[in-house]
Scaffold this motif. Structure first.
Motif, PDB file in Angstrom:
ATOM      1  N   VAL A 143      15.093 -11.609  -3.876  1.00 10.85           N
ATOM      2  CA  VAL A 143      14.095 -12.580  -4.279  1.00 10.85           C
ATOM      3  C   VAL A 143      13.828 -13.502  -3.097  1.00 10.85           C
ATOM      4  CG1 VAL A 143      14.482 -12.757  -6.854  1.00 10.85           C
ATOM      5  CG2 VAL A 143      15.768 -13.983  -5.402  1.00 10.85           C
ATOM      6  N   THR A 144      14.383 -13.341  -2.087  1.00  9.82           N
ATOM      7  CA  THR A 144      14.102 -14.236  -0.869  1.00  9.82           C
ATOM      8  C   THR A 144      13.383 -13.460   0.445  1.00  9.82           C
ATOM      9  OG1 THR A 144      16.149 -13.607   0.171  1.00  9.82           O
ATOM     10  CG2 THR A 144      15.976 -15.396  -1.319  1.00  9.82           C
ATOM     11  N   SER A 145      13.315 -12.183   0.395  1.00 13.77           N
ATOM     12  CA  SER A 145      12.554 -11.438   1.407  1.00 13.77           C
ATOM     13  C   SER A 145      10.959 -11.765   1.645  1.00 13.77           C
ATOM     14  CB  SER A 145      12.561  -9.965   1.296  1.00 13.77           C
ATOM     15  OG  SER A 145      14.027  -9.711   1.514  1.00 13.77           O
ATOM     16  N   ARG A 146      10.360 -11.880   2.766  1.00 22.09           N
ATOM     17  CA  ARG A 146       8.920 -12.240   2.804  1.00 22.09           C
ATOM     18  C   ARG A 146       8.231 -11.007   3.170  1.00 22.09           C
ATOM     19  NH1 ARG A 146       9.848 -17.093   6.682  1.00 22.09           N
ATOM     20  NH2 ARG A 146      10.936 -15.398   7.691  1.00 22.09           N
ATOM     21  N   THR A 147       7.011 -11.030   2.742  1.00 24.90           N
ATOM     22  CA  THR A 147       5.952  -9.983   3.238  1.00 24.90           C
ATOM     23  C   THR A 147       6.458  -8.550   3.701  1.00 24.90           C
ATOM     24  OG1 THR A 147       6.093 -11.356   5.490  1.00 24.90           O
ATOM     25  CG2 THR A 147       4.517 -11.996   3.806  1.00 24.90           C
ATOM     26  N   ILE A 148       6.632  -8.515   5.228  1.00 22.93           N
ATOM     27  CA  ILE A 148       7.104  -7.298   5.606  1.00 22.93           C
ATOM     28  C   ILE A 148       8.401  -6.784   5.144  1.00 22.93           C
ATOM     29  CG2 ILE A 148       8.167  -7.866   7.699  1.00 22.93           C
ATOM     30  CD1 ILE A 148       6.245  -5.979   9.155  1.00 22.93           C
ATOM     31  N   ASP A 149       9.305  -7.733   5.088  1.00 25.84           N
ATOM     32  CA  ASP A 149      10.598  -7.478   4.544  1.00 25.84           C
ATOM     33  C   ASP A 149      10.779  -6.839   3.256  1.00 25.84           C
ATOM     34  OD1 ASP A 149      11.800  -8.108   7.006  1.00 25.84           O
ATOM     35  OD2 ASP A 149      11.953 -10.234   6.493  1.00 25.84           O
ATOM     36  N   ALA A 150       9.816  -7.064   2.512  1.00 21.69           N
ATOM     37  CA  ALA A 150       9.756  -6.836   0.944  1.00 21.69           C
ATOM     38  C   ALA A 150       9.831  -5.218   0.984  1.00 21.69           C
ATOM     39  CB  ALA A 150       8.695  -7.550   0.218  1.00 21.69           C
ATOM     40  N   ILE A 151       9.426  -4.504   2.219  1.00 20.10           N
ATOM     41  CA  ILE A 151       9.284  -2.842   1.801  1.00 20.10           C
ATOM     42  C   ILE A 151      10.988  -2.490   1.725  1.00 20.10           C
ATOM     43  CG2 ILE A 151       8.884  -0.876   2.958  1.00 20.10           C
ATOM     44  CD1 ILE A 151       6.662  -2.361   4.760  1.00 20.10           C
ATOM     45  N   GLY A 152      11.024  -2.005   0.480  1.00 19.16           N
ATOM     46  CA  GLY A 152      12.461  -1.001   0.220  1.00 19.16           C
ATOM     47  C   GLY A 152      13.277  -2.354  -0.031  1.00 19.16           C
ATOM     48  N   ILE A 153      12.941  -3.412  -0.623  1.00 19.81           N
ATOM     49  CA  ILE A 153      14.035  -4.361  -1.142  1.00 19.81           C
ATOM     50  C   ILE A 153      13.280  -4.686  -2.612  1.00 19.81           C
ATOM     51  CG2 ILE A 153      15.041  -6.786  -1.072  1.00 19.81           C
ATOM     52  CD1 ILE A 153      14.833  -6.147   1.983  1.00 19.81           C
ATOM     53  N   ASN A 154      12.331  -5.451  -2.574  1.00 16.41           N
ATOM     54  CA  ASN A 154      11.656  -5.740  -3.875  1.00 16.41           C
ATOM     55  C   ASN A 154      10.230  -5.922  -3.680  1.00 16.41           C
ATOM     56  OD1 ASN A 154      10.994  -6.643  -6.304  1.00 16.41           O
ATOM     57  ND2 ASN A 154      12.447  -8.259  -6.413  1.00 16.41           N
ATOM     58  N   PRO A 155       9.197  -4.945  -3.962  1.00 19.44           N
ATOM     59  CA  PRO A 155       8.022  -4.789  -3.727  1.00 19.44           C
ATOM     60  C   PRO A 155       7.268  -5.992  -4.505  1.00 19.44           C
ATOM     61  CG  PRO A 155       8.600  -2.980  -5.041  1.00 19.44           C
ATOM     62  CD  PRO A 155       9.754  -3.834  -4.453  1.00 19.44           C
ATOM     63  N   ALA A 156       7.729  -6.723  -5.375  1.00 13.85           N
ATOM     64  CA  ALA A 156       7.189  -7.467  -6.238  1.00 13.85           C
ATOM     65  C   ALA A 156       7.058  -9.009  -5.292  1.00 13.85           C
ATOM     66  CB  ALA A 156       7.934  -8.078  -7.471  1.00 13.85           C
ATOM     67  N   LEU A 157       7.854  -9.167  -4.339  1.00 15.03           N
ATOM     68  CA  LEU A 157       7.831 -10.198  -3.542  1.00 15.03           C
ATOM     69  C   LEU A 157       6.494 -10.095  -2.458  1.00 15.03           C
ATOM     70  CD1 LEU A 157      11.405 -10.374  -2.372  1.00 15.03           C
ATOM     71  CD2 LEU A 157      10.167 -11.555  -4.273  1.00 15.03           C
ATOM     72  N   LEU A 158       5.813  -8.938  -2.585  1.00 20.42           N
ATOM     73  CA  LEU A 158       4.291  -8.997  -1.765  1.00 20.42           C
ATOM     74  C   LEU A 158       3.387  -9.890  -2.416  1.00 20.42           C
ATOM     75  CD1 LEU A 158       4.556  -5.193  -0.883  1.00 20.42           C
ATOM     76  CD2 LEU A 158       4.449  -6.970   0.635  1.00 20.42           C
ATOM     77  N   ALA A 159       3.716  -9.776  -3.857  1.00 17.69           N
ATOM     78  CA  ALA A 159       2.549 -10.804  -4.465  1.00 17.69           C
ATOM     79  C   ALA A 159       2.664 -12.236  -3.945  1.00 17.69           C
ATOM     80  CB  ALA A 159       3.178 -10.909  -6.146  1.00 17.69           C
ATOM     81  N   TYR A 160       3.687 -12.699  -3.344  1.00 17.69           N
ATOM     82  CA  TYR A 160       3.442 -13.988  -2.693  1.00 17.69           C
ATOM     83  C   TYR A 160       2.418 -13.963  -1.616  1.00 17.69           C
ATOM     84  CZ  TYR A 160       7.544 -15.750  -4.934  1.00 17.69           C
ATOM     85  OH  TYR A 160       8.416 -16.117  -5.984  1.00 17.69           O
ATOM     86  N   MET A 161       1.937 -13.002  -0.875  1.00 15.03           N
ATOM     87  CA  MET A 161       0.948 -12.773  -0.063  1.00 15.03           C
ATOM     88  C   MET A 161      -0.551 -13.274  -0.651  1.00 15.03           C
ATOM     89  SD  MET A 161       1.814  -9.840   2.689  1.00 15.03           S
ATOM     90  CE  MET A 161       0.601 -10.762   3.997  1.00 15.03           C
ATOM     91  N   GLY A 162      -0.504 -12.595  -2.092  1.00 16.73           N
ATOM     92  CA  GLY A 162      -1.889 -13.025  -2.836  1.00 16.73           C
ATOM     93  C   GLY A 162      -1.771 -14.325  -3.717  1.00 16.73           C
ATOM     94  N   ILE A 163      -0.671 -14.681  -4.131  1.00 16.55           N
ATOM     95  CA  ILE A 163      -0.929 -15.733  -4.871  1.00 16.55           C
ATOM     96  C   ILE A 163      -0.811 -17.192  -3.751  1.00 16.55           C
ATOM     97  CG2 ILE A 163       0.267 -14.910  -6.753  1.00 16.55           C
ATOM     98  CD1 ILE A 163       2.754 -16.579  -6.045  1.00 16.55           C
ATOM     99  N   ALA A 164      -0.515 -17.075  -2.534  1.00 16.52           N
ATOM    100  CA  ALA A 164      -0.334 -18.156  -1.692  1.00 16.52           C
ATOM    101  C   ALA A 164      -1.778 -18.571  -1.293  1.00 16.52           C
ATOM    102  CB  ALA A 164       0.547 -17.803  -0.573  1.00 16.52           C
TER     103      ALA A 164
END
Length: 579
Positions: free
Chosen positions: A37-58
């Motif tokens: 639950v801590t990877s950011r943007t580019i690191d989210a690939i292959g770990i938890n794709p839900a974290l890419l949502a932070y790019m949208g909600i931010a």
């Protein structure tokens, strides 16, 4: 000794005939892998794709408030609030309240109108990212549609940033400038220090000569096995291309990733046989494990925020990643068993060797000398398949974030140079002291190895190194507002459930921290228990500029510290552009 050499040659011929963690996530490696639950943007690939949502909600913010009569202070129902630049408008309810959601950051002109009232024009209305902007707007009664202008700074609006508990850099675009590279190698038995002590010889008159191993030396080597069988494993993980960006409320990532994994299972009994030979009356039986793959992923990942909250749960994010897979090589053994029995004098020291098992292999065939295979970085695929990552993350009670992901769901179908080789035979022999008999025995093994009826040239399917990840994390500043800087604290549980030939089955617990006392200089550290490494101490750092980020990390600092024995080694680095 000649017999041991012969047996090893036989094992080698037989094997030839038969024959996980995201290491390139640099930020995660420095935190011992605690990144569900801590990877950011580019690191989210292959770990938890839900974290890419932070790019949208931010990016989206909310403007809310109340329209009242400037003299009576009573609500003005039906008043219209319009963001002129966006052609976005809403009418106030019977209480005079209004709300405009998902407003992009920027400076706007906001117009408030109602029949019988002045037209109020608010200039320089500043909308900051991921914020709630709340205030009360008073308008005066006028018989004509008189226009009055005010500046946003003159109004008493409250601006509250709705920052996620797990902070991110709010980048709207990231791209790797050079490939993210991670390398890991290790063994949970013989360490590098033991190898140097016992298997590299000793100095004698300026030359290296073999070292004689005492019984104590042999026991020390056998005691180095942390479990049976021991495992020798390596992984090269290269993210050659990574791009992440938002489109409205959806975070999107595109990636190309290269993965090379090898795994060998070495039984303790095999090492004992190597050290002590085969005394009369001894029986050695062990299962050897062989696994490895080389594959390439072309991935598309999407993450978005669910547009509602629950009672104690907010910022519900979900994501999915789809991977097109190309496989260039694979090898994996099933129940590969070797048994050696040496009879005593009553049976004339007869030796019985039994071999059985199945090995599947495909791709560039380095094991067949007739094919004259050569290495190339861009071979034609030996197999193709699809893979999926799914994940979700939520904020609980405004105190911490929890996340769950399942990665590498799928399989590869191997069709090129696909071979399924089986073996089930027994050899008995005695009187192996003459060269003629040794050569005859060697020829018998070679004839068996080259027997055509042992090979099936047909395709097969293999699973991916599927894994389940669950994690929780919080920003220490949420609990201790006076704490200097920002400290991210994260805990993860990692459980492999996929292809055992290319992954390690034991679960792993990890605890990681990232401290940003100085914003541009993050410091990372973590510890993990279980998994392949057992205990591991990780560290990492980087330089975080507004437009670029450099990170470096190692996952096995404890191996090079005093008392470490160099069983494992890993390192990763990345350089990416962001804005």
């Amino acid at each position: 000794m000649r017999f041991v050499t012969l047996i090893l040659l036989a094992v080698f011929l037989f094997e030839i005939a038969l024959g996980g963690d995201d290491k390139a996530n640099v930020r995660g490696l420095g935190m011992a892998g605690a990144t569900t639950v801590t990877s950011r943007t580019i690191d989210a690939i292959g770990i938890n794709p839900a974290l890419l949502a932070y790019m949208g909600i931010a990016r989206g913010s909310e403007i809310k408030g109340r329209i009242i009569d400037a003299e009576t202070k009573q609500p003005v129902p039906g008043a219209q609030v319009t963001i002129k630049n966006l052609n976005l408008s809403v009418r106030a309810n019977f209480s005079g309240e209004f709300s405009l959601k998902n407003v992009s950051p920027g400076n706007y002109t906001v117009v408030v109108t109602q029949k019988g009232y002045e037209t109020l024009v608010i200039k320089g209305f500043k909308v900051t990212p991921n914020s709630t902007i709340k205030g009360t707007i008073g308008i005066s009664r006028k018989e004509t549609a008189q226009e009055t202008s005010v500046n946003f700074s003159e109004l008493n609006f409250e601006v509250r940033e709705q920052r996620p508990i797990i902070y991110n850099d709010n980048s709207s675009f990231t791209m790797s400038l050079v490939p993210q590279i991670g390398i890991g190698i290790g063994a949970n038995f013989l360490s590098y220090n033991l190898y140097l002590d016992y298997f590299t010889g000793v100095d004698s008159a300026g030359e290296r000569v073999p070292k004689y191993l005492t019984d104590d030396d042999k026991r020390k080597i056998l005691d180095s096995f942390r479990e049976n069988p021991g495992t020798l494993m390596s992984q090269i993980d290269v993210k050659m291309l990574n791009i992440a960006f938002p489109i409205k409320s959806v975070g999107i990532a595109l990636g190309v990733r290269e993965r090379v994994i090898s795994k060998f299972g070495i039984p303790r009994e095999f090492m004992e046989f190597m050290l002590y030979g085969n005394p009369p009356g001894s029986v050695y039986s062990y299962n050897l494990g062989i696994g490895g793959t080389w594959m390439r992923e072309y991935s598309v990942s999407l993450g978005t925020k669910i547009p509602f909250d629950l009672i104690i749960i907010k910022n519900i994010n979900v994501g999915v990643g789809v991977k097109f897979l190309q496989g260039f090589g694979y090898v994996g053994s099933d129940d590969l068993n070797l048994t050696f029995e040496t009879a005593d004098s009553s049976r004339g020291y007869e030796i019985t060797a039994s071999m059985k098992g199945v090995v599947k292999r495909a791709g560039v065939d380095f094991l067949d000398p007739e094919k004259k295979a050569s290495f190339t970085p861009f071979p034609s695929p030996a197999g193709t398949g699809l893979g999926f990552d799914v994940g979700a993350s939520v904020e609980v009670l405004g105190l911490f974030t929890a996340g769950l992901s399942i990665t590498d769901i799928g399989s590869i179908n191997w069709t090129k140079n696909a071979v399924i080789v089986s073996g089930d035979t027994t050899f008995k022999f005695s009187g192996y002291s003459t060269q003629e008999k040794i050569d005859s025995l060697k020829q018998s093994f070679e004839d068996y190895v080259n027997s055509p009826n042992r090979k099936k040239y047909e395709g097969f399917s293999t699973g991916l190194p599927t894994a389940i990840r669950f994690g929780v994390a919080t920003d220490l500043k949420t609990l201790l507002p006076f704490f200097p800087g920002r400290m991210l604290i994260s805990a993860d549980y990692f459980q492999p459930i996929g292809n055992a030939h290319i992954s390690f089955k034991s679960p792993k617990l990890a605890l990681g921290v990232e401290w940003r006392l100085i914003g541009l200089l993050p410091l990372r550290a973590g510890i993990s228990l279980g998994g392949f490494e057992g205990f591991a101490l990780s560290v990492g750092t980087g330089i975080n500029l507004p437009f670029m980020e450099l990170n470096v990390a190692t996952g096995n600092l404890n191996e090079v510290m005093p008392g470490g024995d160099l069983r494992h080694f890993s390192i990763a680095t990345e350089l990416r552009l962001k804005f």
